[in-house]
Motif scaffolding. Sequence first.
Motif, mmCIF file in Angstrom:
data_model
loop_
_atom_site.group_PDB
_atom_site.id
_atom_site.type_symbol
_atom_site.label_atom_id
_atom_site.label_comp_id
_atom_site.label_asym_id
_atom_site.label_seq_id
_atom_site.Cartn_x
_atom_site.Cartn_y
_atom_site.Cartn_z
ATOM 1 N N VAL A 115 11.876 2.886 18.096
ATOM 2 C CA VAL A 115 11.403 1.911 17.084
ATOM 3 C C VAL A 115 11.697 0.596 17.493
ATOM 4 N N ALA A 116 10.538 -0.358 17.608
ATOM 5 C CA ALA A 116 10.842 -1.704 17.983
ATOM 6 C C ALA A 116 11.202 -2.302 16.811
ATOM 7 N N ALA A 117 12.309 -3.347 17.023
ATOM 8 C CA ALA A 117 12.675 -4.301 15.950
ATOM 9 C C ALA A 117 12.459 -5.727 16.403
ATOM 10 N N SER A 118 11.616 -6.444 15.752
ATOM 11 C CA SER A 118 11.559 -7.895 15.914
ATOM 12 C C SER A 118 10.753 -8.249 14.653
ATOM 13 N N ILE A 119 10.949 -9.766 14.603
ATOM 14 C CA ILE A 119 10.039 -10.368 13.649
ATOM 15 C C ILE A 119 8.969 -11.196 14.185
ATOM 16 N N ASP A 120 8.761 -10.798 15.617
ATOM 17 C CA ASP A 120 7.788 -11.507 16.143
ATOM 18 C C ASP A 120 6.269 -10.947 15.816
ATOM 19 N N LYS A 121 5.281 -11.610 15.290
ATOM 20 C CA LYS A 121 4.076 -11.080 15.132
ATOM 21 C C LYS A 121 3.335 -10.372 16.342
ATOM 22 N N ASP A 122 3.721 -11.030 17.550
ATOM 23 C CA ASP A 122 3.059 -10.406 18.622
ATOM 24 C C ASP A 122 3.197 -8.921 18.835
ATOM 25 N N PHE A 123 4.377 -8.398 18.179
ATOM 26 C CA PHE A 123 4.470 -6.830 18.173
ATOM 27 C C PHE A 123 3.810 -6.081 17.857
ATOM 28 N N ASP A 124 2.826 -6.553 16.967
ATOM 29 C CA ASP A 124 1.837 -6.093 16.456
ATOM 30 C C ASP A 124 0.651 -5.579 17.211
ATOM 31 N N THR A 125 0.692 -6.132 18.551
ATOM 32 C CA THR A 125 -0.169 -5.687 19.556
ATOM 33 C C THR A 125 0.299 -4.521 20.350
ATOM 34 N N ILE A 126 1.540 -3.933 20.075
ATOM 35 C CA ILE A 126 1.966 -2.614 20.795
ATOM 36 C C ILE A 126 1.988 -1.626 19.714
ATOM 37 N N PRO A 127 1.551 -0.463 20.350
ATOM 38 C CA PRO A 127 1.386 0.653 19.387
ATOM 39 C C PRO A 127 2.418 1.508 19.238
ATOM 40 N N GLY A 128 3.017 2.072 18.385
ATOM 41 C CA GLY A 128 4.235 2.615 18.183
ATOM 42 C C GLY A 128 4.826 2.327 16.768
ATOM 43 N N MET A 129 6.140 2.942 16.642
ATOM 44 C CA MET A 129 7.038 2.790 15.467
ATOM 45 C C MET A 129 7.618 1.205 15.364
ATOM 46 N N HIS A 130 7.442 0.619 14.160
ATOM 47 C CA HIS A 130 8.197 -0.861 14.255
ATOM 48 C C HIS A 130 8.743 -1.079 13.166
ATOM 49 N N PHE A 131 9.772 -2.120 13.028
ATOM 50 C CA PHE A 131 10.483 -2.598 11.860
ATOM 51 C C PHE A 131 10.906 -4.069 12.001
ATOM 52 N N ASN A 132 10.171 -4.851 10.990
ATOM 53 C CA ASN A 132 10.364 -6.144 11.039
ATOM 54 C C ASN A 132 11.515 -6.567 10.005
ATOM 55 N N TRP A 133 12.599 -7.142 10.328
ATOM 56 C CA TRP A 133 13.619 -7.054 9.325
ATOM 57 C C TRP A 133 13.484 -8.193 8.425
ATOM 58 N N ASP A 134 12.522 -9.162 8.509
ATOM 59 C CA ASP A 134 12.125 -10.176 7.612
ATOM 60 C C ASP A 134 11.103 -9.632 6.649
ATOM 61 N N LYS A 135 10.394 -8.699 6.629
ATOM 62 C CA LYS A 135 9.248 -8.048 5.983
ATOM 63 C C LYS A 135 9.450 -6.802 5.535
ATOM 64 N N ASP A 136 9.854 -5.845 6.472
ATOM 65 C CA ASP A 136 9.693 -4.435 6.118
ATOM 66 C C ASP A 136 10.663 -3.639 5.459
ATOM 67 N N GLU A 137 10.631 -2.927 4.551
ATOM 68 C CA GLU A 137 11.479 -2.133 3.914
ATOM 69 C C GLU A 137 11.888 -0.921 4.366
ATOM 70 N N THR A 138 10.762 -0.361 4.990
ATOM 71 C CA THR A 138 10.681 0.781 5.899
ATOM 72 C C THR A 138 10.111 0.695 7.363
ATOM 73 N N VAL A 139 10.452 1.636 8.018
ATOM 74 C CA VAL A 139 9.715 1.841 9.408
ATOM 75 C C VAL A 139 8.256 2.045 9.286
ATOM 76 N N ARG A 140 7.355 1.225 10.225
ATOM 77 C CA ARG A 140 6.013 1.652 9.921
ATOM 78 C C ARG A 140 5.329 1.735 11.413
ATOM 79 N N GLU A 141 4.134 2.345 11.229
ATOM 80 C CA GLU A 141 3.401 2.953 12.467
ATOM 81 C C GLU A 141 2.361 2.047 12.833
ATOM 82 N N VAL A 142 2.257 1.420 14.015
ATOM 83 C CA VAL A 142 1.125 0.657 14.384
ATOM 84 C C VAL A 142 0.311 1.585 15.516
ATOM 85 N N THR A 143 -0.929 1.952 15.027
ATOM 86 C CA THR A 143 -1.757 2.772 15.910
ATOM 87 C C THR A 143 -2.533 2.100 17.054
#
Length: 246
Positions: A130-158
């Motif tokens: 699971v990648a953890a960052s608040i950087d919007k650039d991370f949405d360009t990486i497929p996989g499981m993500h967690f943005n500690w400023d926005k997300d309540e749970t882990v989300r998947e980027v296809t």
Amino acid sequence: MKKRTLLIDGDVVAYQHAAKVEQPIHWGDDLWTLHADARECRDRIKDWIGWIKEKVECESVQLFLSCPQNFRKELEPSYKANRKNKRKPIVLPDIREWMMSEYGAKIYPRLEADDAIGLELTRKTKDERVAASIDKDFDTIPGMHFNWDKDETVREVTEEEADYSFFTQALTGDSTDNYGGCPGVGPKKAEKILEGVSDYWGAVRGAYEKAGLGEEVALTQTRLARILRDGEYNMKTNKVKLWKPL
């Protein structure tokens, strides 16, 4: 159930907490100094790591830091040049060193932390990453993500979503990183350019050509936007395999 490992953007964590512990002090007679307690910063980060491990329900964490030498500056010397004279938190160098000694934070030669995480997130492993960052650039990486400023749970980027975000970034550029993208193209216009398109690169190239710029400019901007994925970096030679159109 697979073991879950959290891949943390250490650049952001170090900067955020190092900035929080800075305190201006007025000694009178117009004398001001800036103080920061590195121990307080380290304690804050320890508590934060404990919090995010519990929040994401992961067994282990791996921190990543950016290398001072950046391959993107070879593609475009002005990349991140806007940050050159910007003051950084005074305890930041100390905190980076501590992250390496305390948590084994990794630095991949010539890469940013984003790229190192992109490589690790997209390679095949037995555990869940699971990648953890608040950087919007991370949405360009497929996989499981967690943005500690926005997300309540882990989300998947296809992969499809990641590719769309990647080519959107290639069009809009990133003022924070000091590359402009295609002149006159913002998020809404980029959405129109890519809407219903199967050949994203063709659409990007066409937008640059319409703006009076050649394919080489479009390719350079696209490569600046690319966060590396598995297979795009040689761990032995530290060479980057630059993105190419299929």
